[in-house]
Design a protein around this motif. Structure first.
Motif, PDB file in Angstrom:
ATOM      1  N   ALA A  47      16.248   6.922  10.577  1.00  0.00           N
ATOM      2  CA  ALA A  47      16.004   4.856  10.215  1.00  0.00           C
ATOM      3  C   ALA A  47      16.332   4.573   8.834  1.00  0.00           C
ATOM      4  O   ALA A  47      16.523   5.366   8.195  1.00  0.00           O
ATOM      5  CB  ALA A  47      14.615   6.025  10.560  1.00  0.00           C
ATOM      6  N   LEU A  48      16.161   3.047   9.133  1.00  0.00           N
ATOM      7  CA  LEU A  48      15.742   2.028   8.083  1.00  0.00           C
ATOM      8  C   LEU A  48      14.420   1.480   8.341  1.00  0.00           C
ATOM      9  O   LEU A  48      14.262   1.397   8.930  1.00  0.00           O
ATOM     10  CB  LEU A  48      16.897   1.375   8.264  1.00  0.00           C
ATOM     11  N   TYR A  49      14.063   1.511   6.768  1.00  0.00           N
ATOM     12  CA  TYR A  49      12.402   0.536   7.327  1.00  0.00           C
ATOM     13  C   TYR A  49      12.491  -0.300   6.207  1.00  0.00           C
ATOM     14  O   TYR A  49      12.355   0.183   4.664  1.00  0.00           O
ATOM     15  CB  TYR A  49      11.318   2.018   7.584  1.00  0.00           C
ATOM     16  N   GLN A  50      11.522  -1.090   6.108  1.00  0.00           N
ATOM     17  CA  GLN A  50      11.355  -1.586   4.682  1.00  0.00           C
ATOM     18  C   GLN A  50       9.750  -1.875   4.923  1.00  0.00           C
ATOM     19  O   GLN A  50       9.431  -2.420   5.893  1.00  0.00           O
ATOM     20  CB  GLN A  50      11.753  -3.042   4.797  1.00  0.00           C
ATOM     21  N   LEU A  51       9.058  -1.212   3.870  1.00  0.00           N
ATOM     22  CA  LEU A  51       7.659  -1.587   4.208  1.00  0.00           C
ATOM     23  C   LEU A  51       6.823  -2.379   2.796  1.00  0.00           C
ATOM     24  O   LEU A  51       6.936  -1.981   1.617  1.00  0.00           O
ATOM     25  CB  LEU A  51       6.487  -0.172   3.913  1.00  0.00           C
ATOM     26  N   THR A  52       6.246  -3.172   3.187  1.00  0.00           N
ATOM     27  CA  THR A  52       5.546  -4.082   2.195  1.00  0.00           C
ATOM     28  C   THR A  52       3.723  -3.992   2.556  1.00  0.00           C
ATOM     29  O   THR A  52       3.261  -3.838   3.029  1.00  0.00           O
ATOM     30  CB  THR A  52       6.099  -5.451   2.546  1.00  0.00           C
ATOM     31  N   GLU A  53       3.332  -4.070   0.871  1.00  0.00           N
ATOM     32  CA  GLU A  53       1.906  -3.655   1.362  1.00  0.00           C
ATOM     33  C   GLU A  53       1.450  -5.028  -0.208  1.00  0.00           C
ATOM     34  O   GLU A  53       2.116  -4.147  -1.119  1.00  0.00           O
ATOM     35  CB  GLU A  53       1.392  -2.095   0.858  1.00  0.00           C
ATOM     36  N   GLN A 111      -3.317  -3.257   2.349  1.00  0.00           N
ATOM     37  CA  GLN A 111      -3.275  -3.708   3.728  1.00  0.00           C
ATOM     38  C   GLN A 111      -1.572  -4.045   3.376  1.00  0.00           C
ATOM     39  O   GLN A 111      -1.039  -4.376   2.285  1.00  0.00           O
ATOM     40  CB  GLN A 111      -3.222  -5.024   3.800  1.00  0.00           C
ATOM     41  N   GLY A 112      -0.898  -3.983   4.862  1.00  0.00           N
ATOM     42  CA  GLY A 112       0.989  -4.764   4.662  1.00  0.00           C
ATOM     43  C   GLY A 112       1.650  -4.422   6.412  1.00  0.00           C
ATOM     44  O   GLY A 112       0.600  -4.517   7.160  1.00  0.00           O
ATOM     45  N   ASN A 113       3.114  -4.525   5.874  1.00  0.00           N
ATOM     46  CA  ASN A 113       3.414  -5.077   7.348  1.00  0.00           C
ATOM     47  C   ASN A 113       4.359  -4.290   7.186  1.00  0.00           C
ATOM     48  O   ASN A 113       5.466  -3.342   6.332  1.00  0.00           O
ATOM     49  CB  ASN A 113       3.930  -5.463   7.434  1.00  0.00           C
ATOM     50  N   GLN A 114       4.985  -3.527   8.102  1.00  0.00           N
ATOM     51  CA  GLN A 114       6.410  -2.333   8.146  1.00  0.00           C
ATOM     52  C   GLN A 114       7.825  -3.061   9.695  1.00  0.00           C
ATOM     53  O   GLN A 114       7.468  -2.721  10.335  1.00  0.00           O
ATOM     54  CB  GLN A 114       6.226  -0.541   8.031  1.00  0.00           C
ATOM     55  N   ILE A 115       8.492  -2.888   9.285  1.00  0.00           N
ATOM     56  CA  ILE A 115       9.595  -3.128  10.409  1.00  0.00           C
ATOM     57  C   ILE A 115      10.481  -1.709  10.086  1.00  0.00           C
ATOM     58  O   ILE A 115      10.909  -1.375   8.753  1.00  0.00           O
ATOM     59  CB  ILE A 115      11.042  -4.331   9.505  1.00  0.00           C
TER      60      ILE A 115
END
Length: 318
Positions: free
Chosen positions: A142-148, A121-125
């Motif tokens: 693109a720039l991103y941050q994914l936390t899981e 489970q996680g979220n991404q911006i």
């Protein structure tokens, strides 16, 4: 839009457990998707999506204890974000998305007790832009941050890792940059290139040996370039050729290991012919038969990259 349903046939997988005996599991999975883009005002649009995943697996650990379990993992994920057209050729966007991925890999923290993994489970911006330089060229960034959470990694104990035991970490974070370039200098000639920088590390876990280490098999730098040309007229009309290069920097063999797989590069090629809805092609992987180490599942499980391979295909479009 993704197909509204995706119901694969049950999968049966055989593997060796930590005692050298066989184990197997059945896995059934169904996923449902909804996606839409809504015009708001002017050049502003809103893109949103929703998914629901259902997974059921049964695992039989064939040892003297004859361990069995069944497990259900159901969950919802969504995505939403604005898209804005600054000009007809220049778009900017942002999005927020959540993640729910069932994980049917059995794991153990002590090499004895076996139980099902929790879902990922996680979220991404993400923020990005796409600009059409000309009618023939475009650039995307693109720039991103994914936390899981509940990410499966190789056990931090080298002995258990050698036996194929996995463990779930507390929280992992990936931050990165992605660049894509597409160019058509002449009719029939296409060139694409991409680059990715990825920093993927464990930021929270009860096992301090995992903290602040780059993920196994994740290079900081990776890129590729690919070009194809299809003859437009004459007796060669319909024939096409292509070639490209993929390269990446070194990567850790395990999340908490100082040992790394070396950087590598691979050249691929393509030959094809199209006629009356038919397509005959030969895909050549690792053209120069370069020996490299592609990935690892532990301290002593390292996989060699695919050798020179030629795959022939015949396709018919109706």
């Amino acid at each position: 839009m993704t197909s509204p349903t995706n119901i694969p046939r049950p999968q049966v997988t055989w593997a060796s457990n930590i005692e050298g005996n066989q184990s197997y599991y059945y896995n059934n999975k169904a996923a449902f998707y909804l996606n839409d883009v809504v015009d708001i005002i002017g050049g502003l649009k809103i893109s949103a999506g929703l998914s629901y995943t259902i997974a059921q697996d049964y695992f039989h650990y064939n040892t003297s204890n004859d361990i069995k379990y069944s497990n259900s993992q159901n969950g919802v994920a969504f995505r939403v974000g604005p898209i804005y057209y600054l000009t007809p050729d220049w778009t900017v966007y942002s999005s927020y998305a959540t993640t729910f991925v069932p994980q049917n890999y059995p794991h153990s923290e002590d090499g004895v007790t076996v139980y099902p993994a929790k879902p990922l489970q996680g979220n991404q911006i993400e923020v990005g832009t796409k600009y059409a330089v000309t009618n023939q060229a475009s650039i995307t960034a693109a720039l991103y941050q994914l936390t899981e959470t509940n990410v499966l990694v190789t056990s931090s104990d080298p002995i258990l890792a050698a036996q194929g035991v996995m463990e779930q970490i507390g929280e992992a974070r990936s931050r990165g940059l992605e660049l894509d370039f597409a160019y058509r200098p002449l009719p029939g000639w296409d060139i694409t290139a991409s680059y990715a920088y990825t920093s993927a590390k464990v930021i929270s876990d009860t096992n301090i040996a995992n903290l602040n280490h780059q993920f196994a098999n994740v290079p900081y730098n990776a890129g590729s370039i690919w070009s194809t040309y299809e003859f437009q007229d004459g007796f060669l009309k319909g024939f096409g050729v292509g070639a490209g290069l993929h390269a990446q920097s070194s990567s850790p063999i395990a999340t908490n290991s100082i040992y790394r797989l070396p950087a590598w590069a691979e050249v691929n090629a393509l030959l094809y012919y199209k006629y009356d809805g038919w397509r005959f092609s030969a895909n050549i992987t690792n053209l120069f038969n370069t020996r490299y180490y592609q990935s690892s599942t532990g301290f002593n499980n390292v996989f060699v990259g695919q050798p020179l391979t030629v795959a022939f295909r015949i396709q018919k479009q109706f």
